[in-house]
Design an enzyme around this catalytic site. Structure first.
Site, PDB file in Angstrom:
ATOM      1  N   SER A 196       0.839  -1.197   0.000  1.00  0.00           N
ATOM      2  CA  SER A 196       0.000   0.000   0.000  1.00  0.00           C
ATOM      3  C   SER A 196       0.871   1.243   0.000  1.00  0.00           C
ATOM      4  O   SER A 196       2.013   1.216   0.466  1.00  0.00           O
ATOM      5  CB  SER A 196      -0.923   0.005   1.231  1.00  0.00           C
ATOM      6  OG  SER A 196      -1.842   1.080   1.161  1.00  0.00           O
ATOM      7  N   ASP A 197       0.325   2.330  -0.524  1.00  0.00           N
ATOM      8  CA  ASP A 197       1.026   3.601  -0.483  1.00  0.00           C
ATOM      9  C   ASP A 197       0.004   4.728  -0.449  1.00  0.00           C
ATOM     10  O   ASP A 197      -1.065   4.630  -1.056  1.00  0.00           O
ATOM     11  CB  ASP A 197       1.946   3.769  -1.701  1.00  0.00           C
ATOM     12  CG  ASP A 197       2.926   4.904  -1.497  1.00  0.00           C
ATOM     13  OD1 ASP A 197       3.866   4.717  -0.699  1.00  0.00           O
ATOM     14  OD2 ASP A 197       2.743   5.972  -2.103  1.00  0.00           O
TER      15      ASP A 197
END
Length: 200
Positions: free
Chosen positions: A68-69
């Site tokens: 995730s970012d």
């Protein structure tokens, strides 16, 4: 059930995954987070989420790996983590009284296969006084956060309006994460307690 690995050292993402009943291990990914020339924020966060998931998946091909970012974007400009306290103060001044976008991507990899989603949430800050900006920067909370604030912490008092996913602003969009896991044959509800009685 497959093993789930979270390719992130973020304690907030771990807390969110725990919230929906996922059992997982943590193995942070080491990827280059430099934006490409002219790369848009939405493409950037999705690319990083996928890179993180695939980097860890390469060494654990049988596991389901979540990457995730998150980026905070104001007027098309990505506001990263502050370099120092002064940088945090300047970022908060820009966010004061304005609406920005929080773009969070989540990717799920197994072997070389990877599926991803991007969630965009509009967040509006009320006008902030110089004194509270200084006090918030001095608290240390902004220092490891994109956009120099944490909605789930002290910074929650700055938000006057939110349109979209609260969990995505914290760091992991739960609806999309659960959907990716379900599509991969790992529905999160299958590991929930069988009844209310078993929770006590």
């Amino acid at each position: 059930m497959s093993t789930v690995i979270l390719a992130s050292a973020s304690p907030r993402r771990s807390e969110l995954l725990q919230q929906i009943g996922v059992s997982f291990t943590v193995q942070p990914a080491d990827v280059d987070e430099t934006p490409g020339p002219g790369e848009g924020a939405e493409h950037y966060v999705e690319r990083l989420a996928r890179d993180k998931a695939l980097a860890v998946s390469a060494s654990s091909p049988e596991a389901l790996v979540l990457g995730s970012d998150t980026s905070v974007v104001l007027n098309g400009v990505i506001l990263g983590k502050p370099a120092d306290r002064g940088d945090a103060v300047e970022t908060l001044r820009m966010l004061s009284g304005a609406t920005h976008q929080v773009m969070t991507a989540v990717a799920l990899a197994k072997g070389s296969r990877c599926e991803s989603r991007v969630v965009i949430t509009d967040v509006t800050f009320r006008p902030l006084s110089k004194a509270e900006i200084e006090a918030y920067a001095a608290s240390g909370e902004p220092m490891d956060k994109a956009g120099s604030y944490g909605i789930q912490g002290l910074g929650g008092i700055f938000v006057s309006n939110l349109r979209g996913s609260y969990s995505a602003v914290v760091g992991l969009p739960l609806l999309e994460t659960a959907a990716l896991l379900a599509d991969a044959g790992h529905p999160v509800w299958e590991s929930w307690p069988n009844s209310l009685e078993s929770r006590t």
